[in-house]
Every structure is written in C-alpha cells, then in structure tokens.
Design an enzyme around this catalytic site. Structure first.
Site, PDB file in Angstrom:
ATOM      1  N   GLU A   1      87.633  77.903  -9.751  1.00 44.61           N
ATOM      2  CA  GLU A   1      87.497  77.523  -8.094  1.00 44.61           C
ATOM      3  C   GLU A   1      88.593  76.083  -7.805  1.00 44.61           C
ATOM      4  O   GLU A   1      88.914  75.146  -7.861  1.00 44.61           O
ATOM      5  CB  GLU A   1      86.271  76.956  -8.288  1.00 44.61           C
ATOM      6  CG  GLU A   1      84.975  77.654  -8.638  1.00 44.61           C
ATOM      7  CD  GLU A   1      85.141  78.636  -7.218  1.00 44.61           C
ATOM      8  OE1 GLU A   1      86.076  78.367  -6.005  1.00 44.61           O
ATOM      9  OE2 GLU A   1      84.435  79.666  -7.280  1.00 44.61           O
TER      10      GLU A   1
ATOM     11  N   CYS B   1      88.321  71.650   0.051  1.00 43.56           N
ATOM     12  CA  CYS B   1      89.016  72.962  -0.775  1.00 43.56           C
ATOM     13  C   CYS B   1      88.994  73.744   0.087  1.00 43.56           C
ATOM     14  O   CYS B   1      89.585  74.850   0.168  1.00 43.56           O
ATOM     15  CB  CYS B   1      88.173  73.254  -2.584  1.00 43.56           C
ATOM     16  SG  CYS B   1      86.755  73.580  -2.023  1.00 43.56           S
TER      17      CYS B   1
HETATM   18  P1  NAP Z   1      91.972  67.941 -11.377  1.00 47.77           P
HETATM   19  O1  NAP Z   1      92.792  66.723 -11.242  1.00 47.77           O
HETATM   20  O2  NAP Z   1      92.138  69.265 -11.676  1.00 47.77           O
HETATM   21  O3  NAP Z   1      90.431  67.867 -12.076  1.00 47.77           O
HETATM   22  C1  NAP Z   1      89.683  68.340 -12.342  1.00 47.77           C
HETATM   23  C2  NAP Z   1      89.325  67.967 -12.867  1.00 47.77           C
HETATM   24  O4  NAP Z   1      89.303  68.657 -14.430  1.00 47.77           O
HETATM   25  C3  NAP Z   1      88.384  66.571 -13.141  1.00 47.77           C
HETATM   26  O5  NAP Z   1      87.145  66.292 -13.563  1.00 47.77           O
HETATM   27  C4  NAP Z   1      89.337  66.594 -14.725  1.00 47.77           C
HETATM   28  O6  NAP Z   1      89.260  65.271 -15.226  1.00 47.77           O
HETATM   29  C5  NAP Z   1      89.606  67.724 -15.315  1.00 47.77           C
HETATM   30  N1  NAP Z   1      90.466  67.491 -16.200  1.00 47.77           N
HETATM   31  C6  NAP Z   1      91.664  67.226 -15.806  1.00 47.77           C
HETATM   32  N2  NAP Z   1      92.476  67.899 -17.053  1.00 47.77           N
HETATM   33  C7  NAP Z   1      91.601  68.213 -18.027  1.00 47.77           C
HETATM   34  C8  NAP Z   1      91.494  68.795 -19.241  1.00 47.77           C
HETATM   35  N3  NAP Z   1      92.846  68.666 -20.005  1.00 47.77           N
HETATM   36  N4  NAP Z   1      90.677  69.474 -19.829  1.00 47.77           N
HETATM   37  C9  NAP Z   1      89.425  68.665 -19.455  1.00 47.77           C
HETATM   38  N5  NAP Z   1      89.145  68.889 -18.166  1.00 47.77           N
HETATM   39  C10 NAP Z   1      90.076  68.496 -17.384  1.00 47.77           C
HETATM   40  O7  NAP Z   1      91.727  68.158  -9.398  1.00 47.77           O
HETATM   41  P2  NAP Z   1      91.117  67.218  -8.766  1.00 47.77           P
HETATM   42  O8  NAP Z   1      92.076  66.156  -8.060  1.00 47.77           O
HETATM   43  O9  NAP Z   1      89.611  66.541  -8.951  1.00 47.77           O
HETATM   44  O10 NAP Z   1      90.246  67.605  -7.391  1.00 47.77           O
HETATM   45  C11 NAP Z   1      91.189  68.034  -6.297  1.00 47.77           C
HETATM   46  C12 NAP Z   1      91.429  69.829  -6.276  1.00 47.77           C
HETATM   47  O11 NAP Z   1      90.135  70.437  -6.450  1.00 47.77           O
HETATM   48  C13 NAP Z   1      92.399  70.039  -5.032  1.00 47.77           C
HETATM   49  O12 NAP Z   1      93.112  71.047  -5.637  1.00 47.77           O
HETATM   50  C14 NAP Z   1      91.004  70.813  -4.793  1.00 47.77           C
HETATM   51  O13 NAP Z   1      91.212  71.898  -3.557  1.00 47.77           O
HETATM   52  C15 NAP Z   1      90.050  71.658  -5.825  1.00 47.77           C
HETATM   53  N6  NAP Z   1      88.970  71.758  -5.500  1.00 47.77           N
HETATM   54  C16 NAP Z   1      88.305  73.347  -5.091  1.00 47.77           C
HETATM   55  C17 NAP Z   1      87.383  73.400  -4.894  1.00 47.77           C
HETATM   56  C18 NAP Z   1      86.794  74.713  -4.984  1.00 47.77           C
HETATM   57  O14 NAP Z   1      85.465  75.178  -4.728  1.00 47.77           O
HETATM   58  N7  NAP Z   1      88.106  75.867  -5.195  1.00 47.77           N
HETATM   59  C19 NAP Z   1      86.323  72.090  -4.658  1.00 47.77           C
HETATM   60  C20 NAP Z   1      87.051  71.149  -5.260  1.00 47.77           C
HETATM   61  C21 NAP Z   1      88.380  70.473  -4.865  1.00 47.77           C
HETATM   62  P3  NAP Z   1      89.734  63.985 -15.156  1.00 47.77           P
HETATM   63  O15 NAP Z   1      89.749  63.437 -14.184  1.00 47.77           O
HETATM   64  O16 NAP Z   1      88.610  62.668 -15.927  1.00 47.77           O
HETATM   65  O17 NAP Z   1      90.654  63.626 -14.970  1.00 47.77           O
END
Ligand code: NAP
Length: 524
Positions: free
Chosen positions: A255, A294
């Site tokens: 997602e 999102c």
């Molecule tokens: P993110 O930086 O991609 O992080 C998301 C999750 O992934 C966090 O728990 C992060 O952990 C983890 N993560 C990052 N690198 C990883 C790796 N190499 N291995 C395992 N886990 C890893 O995203 P975000 O900043 O939290 O969220 C914002 C984005 O999410 C926006 O682009 C938004 O559109 C999207 N979003 C989409 C939805 C949907 O349902 N489609 C819902 C909400 C948000 P850490 O925090 O520990 O780095």
C-alpha cells in the site's frame, strides 16, 4: 522511556544507538527505541511455531472472540490512546480519534465477520465442479491459513488504524502477526500492544511487536510467510527485492502513495449541495492530519468555468484553519510528523509552485497558536491553481505528503480521465455529480486506475464520510503507484493470508470432507 519490542514471548530492549520519538509540535523527546541485537529469526520461529498453531486450533467464531477482546481492551483505554496520538503524532484531538476509533471500528467489523463464519476452521471457495464426463469425479477449492508468520510494516501516519486493519484480518484468517510501526510515531502502537497483551486478548505468539528498525527480520522470511507493507513507493521497491519474495514467492502486499483526485461534473452548480460537499471533503482532506493521509485529495479537476469559484471557496476555507500545537483545543491542524517530512513537503510545494500559482500556504509560518516561533514542524495549508493541467508534470507525479491541493481545469470528459490516470494509479478518487449518465461513465472510465471510487451528490451529501475514510467492508489499495495491493474489503482481505487449493477426487468424498454448510458438517 525506552520502548521495548515484544518478541519470542517476552518484552525485549535493543542495545546500541537509539532513535528518538518526539512531540512534533514542541520537539520534546518522548521516548527512545532500538532493536539492535534482537534475534529476529527466533521471533519468526516463535510466531510460526507457537502463535500459528494456537490460532489455527480456533474456529473463526473463536478468533472473532479474540478480535472482540482486542476491541474491548482498546476501547477501555481510548482516552489514554488519544492523548498519546496527540503528543507523538502531532494530531488534533479529532485527528487522533480518527486513527484510534478507526482501529477499534476495524477490529469490531472483523469480529462480526468472524461470527458470521462460525464454527469452521477453513473456508470453501465456490461450489464443487464436475470434472470430465462422469459425475463421480469432482473438485472444489478450499482456503487454508498459511503456516508462516504475517509481517506487517506500517507507515507513520496511522499507528493505531494501520496496525488494526492488518492485524484484524490476519488473526481472523489464522496467521500470527509480527507488527512493526514506523519508528517516529511508535509510541501509540507500543501502548496498544501492551494493552492487548495485558488483556490476554489473543493466544501467546499470535501478536509480536517491533519497536524500531526491522533489522534482519526480512532476511529470514520463508515461502509460507507474508509481508504486508504500507509506506512510500521507494521503501516498497526495496522490499520487493527481498529473496523470500523473488526466490521463494513469499507474498507481499504493498500500500504505497497516491495522487488522488476529486472531479466535479459539469452539471454541478456553484453553491449547490453537491458543490458544498466537494468543497467540504477537499478541505477535510487538506486539514485532517495535516494532509498526511494516503487517501487525501491532492488534485481537483473542474470544468474551466468553475475554476474561479472553486479556488475562491477553497481559499476561504483553507486560509481560515487555525494551525498550531494540537494540545490547544482551538487548533484545527497540527504539525507534520518530523523535520524530514516537513522538508519533503517544502520541497514538494516548491516543485508544484513552479507549475501552478500558489493561492495560500506558508512553508515557514510564524505566530502559530501555542507554538514558540521556530519550534515544531509546521506549514500552513497550501492551495495551488494550475492553468495548464496537461503541461504540468510534478502535479501529476509528486505526492506532497502534507496539506496541499491543486485546482485545475479539464475541457472534455476524456481529458478529465486522462488527467486522473496521469497519477499512475491511485487509492481513491471522488466524482461529484448528480447527472447519472455522466457519473456512471466516469466511474467506469476511472475504475481501472483506482482501488476505490466515491460518488458524491445531493442524495449522500449529509451522510458520506468522504473519500479519505477507509471502511472495513470496502477494499483499500490501488494499482500502479498506489502499490498494486489490496486490503480489507470484508472477507476479501482474508485471501492474502490463505492458500487457495483445488482438491479433486471422488465426488462423494470431496463433498463429505468439505461440505458446503456447517449444518451438513454437523450431520456428518
Ligand atoms: P516509509 O518511510 O516508506 O516507511 C514505512 C515503513 O517502512 C516504516 O515502518 C519504516 O520503518 C519501514 N521501513 C523503511 N525502510 C525499511 C526497510 N529497509 N526494511 C523494513 N522496513 C523498512 O513511509 P512513511 O514515511 O512512514 O509513510 C509515508 C508514506 O506512506 C507516504 O508516501 C504515504 O502515501 C504512504 N502511505 C500509504 C498508505 C496506504 O494505505 N496506501 C497509508 C499510509 C501511508 P522506520 O520508521 O523504522 O524507518
């Protein structure tokens, strides 16, 4: 406070350098977390070997009792959870309720689905089919829970709901969960897990929790494990390259981000109920959680003759929103979650500003309610007006994950569809029209690019929760840049955690082993 992870049946503290969790309005440090040194291979083994069998021994109705117990436990701590969400998430009280109550409602909805499924442990898909010429040889499809663990990685913006919308479905399907919230807002998810474990809501091993980095967890995934991820497209691209997925076909559901659109039909008069509904829903999506949703509307497409009024109506709404420390009761929009997100939003609005005129929005505001100037990660709501939607690039390609929206015009219906499609696939878009022929045509034309569409009009103006609200009964996910995934959707969501198997053989036996109703089962 040092957050611990609940791994292998015990709360464990990581060593080494810890990440800091802050209050984004004040920059006060609230907690620290680290997972360094935690044995993630053992965590998976515990979930697979203890939690999985315990859940699979339960019928769907019994798993529903677990979900109800989860709901009861969280509801009993609702005020405390809202308070944590305000402090660590930068949420206003209403934004915090949106997350916390959304989590509870999802658990309750899946408890009800489980109750409907009753005393079964596996699901059947369709009816038996005669195979070949003789009626004695038949086949049917059965669905059984995978034998691995369900790893859930969530985005920072919905620590409560993000946890629940994944955990409720996996637990009901019969798979143990290892849940990892984003580190920056993990305080709320951490407290939720403490509450659920203290309440004994689920069997041991059914819920594990990672407070911080996932370390080498994903290196240990196997073919029966699944990974459900919510977050940015960049992280998703990295996770899609893990061996368990590329070599062992472990399932991944993604997602990701989305450039959702709101589309106004040519029939809608300025000031009508449908018009007001659209203005209200756009305003909510910009303001709520400071646009860190999102599903938020990012692009507004209107007939050229409506641009002026649309921009005027939105400016009146957005420019009057009180921004500040969400601990103050009169604040209606809080900060972005951290410095990195604030900087990303500043860069994003600068990119959009190169293609569209900025009507309102300040990347470096001062004099905010309850905020010491220079503290916290604030911007004010941004509204842009784009004169040439077709020539724009960034508007259709860059998700500004903050309070920003762009209004633009479309000439013909085909142009509107083409502009929406330039988002590259979205979670949800909304059509506002009372012209039935137009509305149906638009829904059908937009459907291939979306996981969900909402139709606004005078009949639902007072009752629609808006496109930004994800309902457990409806699928959540979308094609293309939205990640290509699908979650929730009532019982549809269970299939990610279940293996569909075609079983062929002697028809009386197939029917006896896998009877169509529980009544048949009991008679046997
Ligand atoms: P993110 O930086 O991609 O992080 C998301 C999750 O992934 C966090 O728990 C992060 O952990 C983890 N993560 C990052 N690198 C990883 C790796 N190499 N291995 C395992 N886990 C890893 O995203 P975000 O900043 O939290 O969220 C914002 C984005 O999410 C926006 O682009 C938004 O559109 C999207 N979003 C989409 C939805 C949907 O349902 N489609 C819902 C909400 C948000 P850490 O925090 O520990 O780095």
């Amino acid at each position: 406070m040092k957050l611990k992870s609940y791994i292998s049946g015990a709360w464990q503290e990581g060593g080494g350098q810890a990440a800091k969790l802050i209050n984004p309005a004040t920059e006060e440090v609230l907690a620290e977390s680290s997972t360094h040194g935690i044995d993630f291979a053992a965590a998976l083994e515990h979930a697979r070997g203890v939690g999985g069998p315990a859940l699979r021994r339960l019928t769907f109705a019994e798993r529903a009792v677990c979900l109800q117990a989860m709901y009861d436990a969280l509801y009993g701590h609702r005020e405390e959870l809202i308070e944590l969400s305000i402090r660590n998430g930068g949420n206003t009280r209403n934004d915090a309720k949106f997350d916390v109550d959304g989590a509870s409602a999802t658990l309750l909805a899946y408890a009800a689905y489980g109750g409907q499924l009753g005393e079964q442990t596996i699901l059947l898909d369709g009816e038996p089919d005669q195979l070949g010429r003789t009626p004695r040889y038949a086949g049917r499809h059965i669905l059984t829970p995978l034998r691995g663990a369900a790893v859930h990685i969530n985005a920072y913006n919905f620590p409560a709901w993000g946890f629940a919308e994944k955990a409720a479905v996996a637990v009901l399907a019969g798979m143990p969960v290892i849940s990892k919230p984003a580190t920056s807002t993990a305080l709320l998810a951490h407290r939720i897990m403490e509450i659920l474990l203290d309440a004994g809501a689920v069997p041991e091993g059914a819920l594990s929790f990672i407070a911080g980095s996932a370390g080498d967890l994903l290196d240990h995934l196997g073919p029966q494990d699944v990974l459900a991820f919510t977050g940015s497209g960049d992280t998703a691209a990295r996770l899609r390259r893990i061996d368990a997925h590329t070599r062992a076909s472990a399932r991944i559901n993604v997602e990701a981000d989305s450039l959702n659109a709101a589309l106004l039909g040519p029939d809608v008069a300025v000031g009508s109920e449908t018009w007001q509904m659209m203005i209200r829903e756009i305003t909510t999506d910009v303001r709520q959680k400071a646009g860190q949703k999102c599903t938020a509307i990012r692009r507004v497409l209107v007939p050229p003759a409506r641009i002026e009024e649309c921009v005027g109506a939105l400016e009146a709404q957005l420019a009057s929103i009180t921004v500040g420390d969400p601990a103050h009761a009169d604040v209606r929009m809080g900060p972005l979650v951290n410095a990195a997100q604030r900087d990303d939003v500043r860069a994003g609005v600068a990119a959009i500003g190169a293609e569209a005129a900025r009507v309102c929005g300040d990347p470096e505001p001062t004099g905010l309610t309850g905020v010491e100037d220079g503290r916290g990660f604030f911007v004010t709501p941004f509204l842009f007006r784009c004169e040439d939607a077709a020539a724009a690039e960034a508007i259709h390609a860059r998700e500004v994950f903050g309070p920003a929206v762009t209004v633009m015009g479309y000439d013909a219906v085909e142009d509107a569809v083409a502009l929406c499609a330039r988002g590259g696939g979205a979670l949800v878009s909304s059509v506002y029209s009372d012209d039935r022929a137009f509305a149906r045509d638009m829904l059908v034309a937009l459907a291939p690019y979306h996981g969900r569409l909402t139709l606004g009009g005078e009949k639902v103006a007072g009752i629609s929760p808006g496109p930004g609200t994800v309902m457990p009964a409806m699928v959540h996910g979308g094609p293309g840049r939205a990640g290509g995934g699908e979650e929730l959707g009532g019982l549809r969501g269970l299939s990610f955690y279940l293996q569909r198997t075609a079983v062929q053989g002697y028809r009386p036996l197939i029917e006896k082993f896998f009877p169509s109703t529980t009544e048949d089962q009991q008679q046997d």
